[in-house]
Scaffold this active site. Sequence first.
Site, PDB file in Angstrom:
ATOM      1  N   GLU A  55       0.837  -1.205   0.000  1.00  0.00           N
ATOM      2  CA  GLU A  55       0.000   0.000   0.000  1.00  0.00           C
ATOM      3  C   GLU A  55       0.868   1.250   0.000  1.00  0.00           C
ATOM      4  O   GLU A  55       0.560   2.234  -0.678  1.00  0.00           O
ATOM      5  CB  GLU A  55      -0.902   0.025   1.231  1.00  0.00           C
ATOM      6  CG  GLU A  55      -1.947  -1.064   1.256  1.00  0.00           C
ATOM      7  CD  GLU A  55      -2.779  -0.999   2.515  1.00  0.00           C
ATOM      8  OE1 GLU A  55      -3.967  -0.628   2.409  1.00  0.00           O
ATOM      9  OE2 GLU A  55      -2.237  -1.315   3.602  1.00  0.00           O
ATOM     10  N   GLU A  69      -8.430   6.154   9.729  1.00  0.00           N
ATOM     11  CA  GLU A  69      -8.924   6.940  10.859  1.00  0.00           C
ATOM     12  C   GLU A  69      -8.037   8.184  11.062  1.00  0.00           C
ATOM     13  O   GLU A  69      -8.540   9.283  11.307  1.00  0.00           O
ATOM     14  CB  GLU A  69      -8.940   6.115  12.144  1.00  0.00           C
ATOM     15  CG  GLU A  69      -9.961   4.999  12.159  1.00  0.00           C
ATOM     16  CD  GLU A  69      -9.489   3.681  11.542  1.00  0.00           C
ATOM     17  OE1 GLU A  69     -10.136   2.660  11.819  1.00  0.00           O
ATOM     18  OE2 GLU A  69      -8.490   3.671  10.788  1.00  0.00           O
ATOM     19  N   LYS A 101     -12.035   3.691   1.175  1.00  0.00           N
ATOM     20  CA  LYS A 101     -10.848   2.968   0.713  1.00  0.00           C
ATOM     21  C   LYS A 101     -11.340   1.755  -0.089  1.00  0.00           C
ATOM     22  O   LYS A 101     -11.350   0.622   0.388  1.00  0.00           O
ATOM     23  CB  LYS A 101      -9.995   2.544   1.922  1.00  0.00           C
ATOM     24  CG  LYS A 101      -8.640   1.985   1.557  1.00  0.00           C
ATOM     25  CD  LYS A 101      -7.820   1.723   2.821  1.00  0.00           C
ATOM     26  CE  LYS A 101      -6.471   1.131   2.488  1.00  0.00           C
ATOM     27  NZ  LYS A 101      -5.661   0.886   3.684  1.00  0.00           N
TER      28      LYS A 101
END
Length: 119
Positions: A21, A73, A98
Amino acid sequence: MDRVALRGLKARGHHGVFPKEREEGQTFIVDLVLGLDTRPAAADDDLAKTVHYGIVAEEVVAVVEGEPVNLIETLAERIAQSCLKHEGVEEIEVCVHKPDAPITVPFDDVTVTITRSRV
């Protein structure tokens, strides 16, 4: 309290806890609902008396494209704090999507929604 909403802001970021990622990045989508009093702007038909949502959109995209974080978050919190810097914005709801999260089963989306205020 009045609401100004921006939906579907898209930006590429490198957020996540997994190396892939961070290296490859992915698209994040952000929805915002800004809480403010729009009456002064409406009474005088004056942009300076409301929130300039074009500038807010650019700032949110800059946050998403900026420094990577592990959690969406945390990303949502950074976006909320950026929005609350605008004079007149009393409350903000941020939803971070996402859609390409690394999940091994079929899914449509992952979201985190937070609400923050000046108080």
